[in-house]
Design an enzyme around this catalytic site. Structure first.
Site, short mmCIF file in Angstrom:
data_model
loop_
_atom_site.label_atom_id
_atom_site.label_comp_id
_atom_site.label_asym_id
_atom_site.label_seq_id
_atom_site.Cartn_x
_atom_site.Cartn_y
_atom_site.Cartn_z
N GLU A 297 -39.33 -88.48 7.08
CA GLU A 297 -39.94 -87.87 8.25
C GLU A 297 -40.80 -86.65 7.88
O GLU A 297 -41.92 -86.52 8.35
CB GLU A 297 -38.83 -87.46 9.23
CG GLU A 297 -39.31 -86.98 10.58
CD GLU A 297 -39.78 -88.11 11.48
OE1 GLU A 297 -39.94 -89.25 10.97
OE2 GLU A 297 -40.00 -87.87 12.67
N ASP A 298 -40.28 -85.80 7.01
CA ASP A 298 -40.91 -84.50 6.78
C ASP A 298 -41.73 -84.39 5.50
O ASP A 298 -42.41 -83.42 5.28
CB ASP A 298 -39.84 -83.39 6.75
CG ASP A 298 -39.14 -83.24 8.09
OD1 ASP A 298 -39.63 -83.86 9.06
OD2 ASP A 298 -38.14 -82.53 8.16
#
Ligand code: MN
Length: 565
Positions: free
Chosen positions: A68-69
């Site tokens: 996600e990051d």
């Protein structure tokens, strides 16, 4: 053992490998607190390790924010760590996209949706460990975000943990959310109870060796004696029920006595009551009569030295573990208590769910610890037949598998269903018969004056949608029919003709008291058969059927069809 120790212990293992990738992927990132980002996945994995989860889950905990990051694609995780870990990481990533913003009464469905999307309880457990660390470091976020995350934790994740039997975690999450949700009350509570907490703690610390000695004098060897301060969030709830009178709270700090066996628990209770007089009506036997959520323990309050009260909680090690992280909470009980009506079918589903959670926990905490069996038990299949889709506002709609945007629309409101002109699923225009999936965000495009189409009956999956469509269609047809209702019946009779046949047929019709409005014959060239076209003055289906039976008795009649006109 900490994660770093685990890595050192097995430097070529899957956890060490996950650690290395997380370290690399988050290298330049910092948390809002200013500390290196890696601390977060490290803390998450550490919690999962404390919960005794398997290596794959701990590795996924380390990797949970990489997809996600950072720029690590899921494919890389799959290639490097295999399907299982990639699946867990992907599940947590999907859960991260669900945002709760206080959408009224649909929280229960949102909790179910989280379980349905997870597909595997280990995904939920990673999410809970992730949330625990985020809550512990929430002070670093801007106030608006603090409030949203705290509310989501309080209304979604804490109850979810509770339902999974993780009472301690649930309590901690509530406690961490409390100062952000009720800052004034929290400050008041802190100021009012600080002294009391401290003097109670000091008193119980002094009593602890005395209690131990007393029990040992009676040949009772406690497994452990703990001193537990009541959590602020639950203290506040209790105060609301006790006129905010702190004097009425007896269990601000309690002494927990852990014994080996149930008879030893009762024996310990007897010894304690013999030494110090119990306070009337404060003795609770939750071993003989467990709380509906499965909580088991003996409770008593006694007047100790210096006329001070001591609250005791006496239980076995097994009960202690269960209360911390054990038996599934009773979902049904909760729903009934809140006065929600549940249908028979729904009840059956709920029971299956609670049952499966229990099975899971029994296998997980029970003696039998076959790892493969364990992983199978983690599969969330109690929502196999349900999907949970969301409105753009965040309301969760609970539907059967295969349900379409039309079903979704009728579950919002019949008016939305009837005027449904199109649908966007996750922002893309989608056909109305497209089967929805859990987690889909569905936006219904309505058009005033639009009427349902008969075609919808072909693909809708819910009775609510079907009934409303039929009702709307009937209204539409009733309107059309008054304009031109059928007035007569057209018969088409295939015959092998003979002299007098026409007369025989007309007589049969007359006997049924029908008037012949029209009669003509047609004889295709070279054909063996002739066709009689007859119009009769009725639209009564039963009477026509009767006539058909009569006509078929005539030897030369081969075939009859009819229609109303
Ligand atoms: Mn995270």
């Amino acid at each position: 053992m900490t994660i770093k120790e685990l890595v050192k212990q097995n430097p070529t293992g899957i956890i060490a490998k996950a650690y290395a990738l997380a370290e690399k992927a988050h290298a330049d990132q910092k948390r809002k607190t200013g500390e290196p980002y890696l601390n977060h996945p490290l803390a998450t994995a550490g919690t999962l390790n404390d919960w005794h989860l398997d290596e794959a889950t701990i590795a996924a905990g380390l990797l949970h924010d990489t997809v996600e990051d950072t720029s690590v694609p899921l494919e890389t995780v799959k290639k490097e760590f295999g399907e299982e870990i990639a699946f867990l990481v992907d599940g947590v990533t999907k859960l991260g996209r669900i945002k709760y913003r206080g959408a009224e009464n649909k929280v229960e469905n949102l909790r179910k949706m989280i379980l349905a999307i997870s597909e595997d309880l280990r995904v939920v457990l990673i999410k809970l460990a992730d949330r625990l660390h985020n809550m512990r470091t929430l002070q670093a976020l801007p106030p608006v975000k603090q409030k949203r995350v705290a509310m989501e934790t309080d209304e979604i994740y804490a109850p979810l943990a509770y339902r999974l039997g993780m009472h301690d975690l649930s309590g901690e999450l509530e406690d961490l959310a409390f100062p952000y949700l009720h800052p004034q009350e929290y400050r008041w509570l802190l100021a009012t109870t600080k002294e009391q907490y401290q003097s109670r703690l000091a008193y119980l610390e002094k009593m602890k060796p005395q209690v131990k000695k007393l029990l040992e004098e009676h040949d009772l060897k406690p497994h452990d004696i703990e001193i537990r301060a009541k959590r602020y969030a639950s203290l506040y709830k209790k105060l609301l029920r006790r006129d905010m009178d702190i004097g009425k709270i007896h269990d601000l700090v309690a002494m927990r006595v852990i014994m080996e066996t149930i008879p030893e628990c009762y024996a310990a209770l007897g010894v304690i009551h013999e030494a110090w007089p119990p306070v009337p009506r404060r003795i609770k036997d939750y071993i003989a009569m467990p709380k509906p959520n499965g909580y088991r323990s003996l409770h008593t309050t006694v007047i100790g030295p210096g006329d001070k009260t001591i609250e005791f909680q006496i239980r076995t090690k097994e009960m202690h573990d269960e209360n911390e992280f054990g038996v599934a909470a009773h979902w049904l009980y909760d729903q009934n208590r809140r006065g929600e009506r549940i249908s028979g079918k729904k009840m059956a589903e709920e029971i299956t769910w609670v049952q499966q959670l229990k099975n899971w926990q029994e296998r997980f905490f029970g003696k039998e610890k076959d790892p493969e069996e364990l992983i199978r038990a983690m599969k969330i299949d109690f929502f196999r037949d349900r999907i949970f889709a969301v409105t753009p506002r965040g309301d969760v709609i609970d539907l059967p598998r295969g349900a379409t945007p039309v079903d979704f629309a009728y579950h919002i409101h019949s008016i939305v269903g009837n005027s449904c002109a199109g649908a966007k699923v996750n922002g893309t225009l989608t056909p109305l018969d497209h089967p929805l999936r859990s987690g889909d965000v569905v936006e219904i495009i309505v058009q005033k004056g639009k009427k349902p189409s008969e075609d919808w009956l072909r693909f809708v999956k819910t009775d609510i949608a079907r009934d409303h469509i039929k009702l709307a269609l009937r209204e539409k047809n009733a309107f059309a029919q008054t304009a031109k209702a059928p007035t007569h019946t057209e018969l088409k009779i295939t015959v092998e003709t003979r002299v007098g046949l026409i007369k025989d047929i007309s007589t049969a019709i007359a006997r049924q008291h029908f008037t012949i409005m029209h009669f003509n014959t047609d004889h295709p060239k070279g054909g063996r058969f002739q066709f009689y076209h007859i119009e009769v003055s009725t639209t009564d289906k039963t009477k026509i059927e009767k006539l058909v039976v009569k006509l078929k008795k005539i030897k030369e009649v081969r075939e009859i069809s009819y229609k109303f006109a």
